[in-house]
Design an enzyme around this catalytic site. Structure first.
Site, short mmCIF file in Angstrom:
data_model
loop_
_atom_site.label_atom_id
_atom_site.label_comp_id
_atom_site.label_asym_id
_atom_site.label_seq_id
_atom_site.Cartn_x
_atom_site.Cartn_y
_atom_site.Cartn_z
N CYS A 3 1.04 -1.28 0.16
CA CYS A 3 0.12 -0.11 -0.13
C CYS A 3 0.75 1.16 0.03
O CYS A 3 2.01 1.34 0.76
CB CYS A 3 -0.87 0.01 1.04
SG CYS A 3 -2.12 -1.12 0.93
N CYS A 45 4.80 4.14 -12.21
CA CYS A 45 5.46 4.63 -13.56
C CYS A 45 6.36 3.62 -14.05
O CYS A 45 7.38 3.41 -13.21
CB CYS A 45 5.95 6.14 -13.27
SG CYS A 45 6.98 6.53 -14.88
N CYS A 52 6.65 3.38 -7.72
CA CYS A 52 5.35 3.99 -7.66
C CYS A 52 5.61 5.47 -7.27
O CYS A 52 6.42 5.70 -6.53
CB CYS A 52 4.73 3.20 -6.20
SG CYS A 52 3.22 2.18 -6.76
#
Length: 335
Positions: A145, A153, A159
């Site tokens: 998370c 990307c 992330c």
């Protein structure tokens, strides 16, 4: 099990291919500009020195921001958002979905959580076993998370979220600056090679191709950078632009929009001298954000009694999510 591990290993290896492509193109552009253009083609010493000086400043800033975008690990929810051992047992032993939702609601009362799932339930990640803070989402690629997740990307193999969103924006801006500087300074020699005023040689291919590549990347980056500037101005992530965050009162795309100035400060910080330097200056810690309106969501018992939040389960956890007068915690309506 062995096959699954092998596939994950291959996936991790292949995920670096886009980064290697970008790195290869940048290294080639460095050789083409510094050696083929500046050292082998230019004859004016003053022009050569000026070009090399400005180019290396752009190159260093581009490389620095790209490195930070790639290797800054995505921030994940802290232990406060994980289920305690007793809560986890209650949740797993309960078979009724409605009762499970009620358990999560009771736990969420102790946390600064104001957003909900589309169904209206508390957002909970079964894989990470955490209650999701506002604007947090699970990344299936990173398998965790991510706080204030914007998107995953492939070009940075990471992330983009709370911990590196500023770096990603600076990477886009310095990439554009790098490309436009190359295109602007190469243009006159591009024309000379094109019309035959300069002799044919290895430099011709590099200069001509350098011009096309710089313009191509600049155009694509311009649209992407413009889109993210709009997102920052509206205080939205890419995910929130496609799916509005849901509050108790319902979906609201502008739920976190507190005005352009404060929106910018959330990403870049209050010290404008550090806005264009790739060091972390974003406000808060990514677990909660000021809301646009003083509504029922903002009246959480947690904010009325900070001791509930600062007190750790075992009394030994260092630090707390609520800092004294943290600008990201203050919830008020901006006129």
């Amino acid at each position: 099990m062995a096959l699954s591990r092998g596939l994950r290993c291959c996936q991790r290896v292949f995920s670096w291919i886009p980064v290697l492509i970008i790195t290869s193109v940048v290294l080639w552009s460095y050789y083409a500009y510094v050696f083929e253009l500046c050292l082998f083609t230019l004859t004016n010493t003053l022009e050569k020195v000026a070009y090399l000086l400005v180019f290396h400043v752009c190159f260093v800033m581009f490389s620095w921001t790209y490195w930070k975008s790639i290797f800054t690990p995505p921030a994940s929810p802290c232990k406060k958002f994980q289920l305690s051992y007793s809560d986890k047992q209650r949740y797993e032993m309960e078979e009724r979905p409605d009762a499970q939702k009620q358990i999560l609601v009771e736990i969420a009362k102790k946390l600064p959580i104001f957003t909900r799932a589309q169904s209206g339930a508390i957002r909970f990640c079964d894989r990470c076993q955490v209650l999701k803070p506002d604007r947090c989402h699970h990344c299936s690629v990173c398998e965790t998370c991510v706080l204030k997740m914007d998107h995953h990307c492939p070009w940075v193999n990471n992330c983009v979220g709370f911990s590196n969103y500023k770096f990603f924006l600076l990477f886009l801006s310095y990439s554009m600056l790098y490309c436009i500087f190359i295109a602007a300074t190469v243009f006159q020699y591009f024309l000379k090679f094109w019309v035959g005023d300069l002799p044919n040689g290895p430099a011709k291919f590099h200069v001509l191709f350098l011009m096309f590549v710089a313009l191509m990347f600049f155009v694509s980056l311009m649209f992407l950078f413009g889109y993210h500037c709009w997102l920052v101005a509206k205080n939205r992530s890419t995910l929130e632009a496609f799916s509005a965050p849901v509050f108790v009162s319902g979906p609201d795309r502008n739920g976190f929009n507190v005005g352009i100035r404060r929106n910018l400060q959330q990403v870049f910080g209050e010290d404008r001298r550090l806005w264009f330097i790739p060091v972390f200056t974003s406000q808060g810690n990514g677990h909660y954000f000021p809301l646009k309106n003083r509504s029922s969501e903002s009246h959480n018992p947690l904010l009325a009694n900070e001791d509930m939040w600062e007190e750790s389960d075992d009394g030994s956890e260092e630090g707390s999510l609520v800092e004294d007068q943290d600008p990201s915690v203050t919830i008020e309506m901006e006129e």
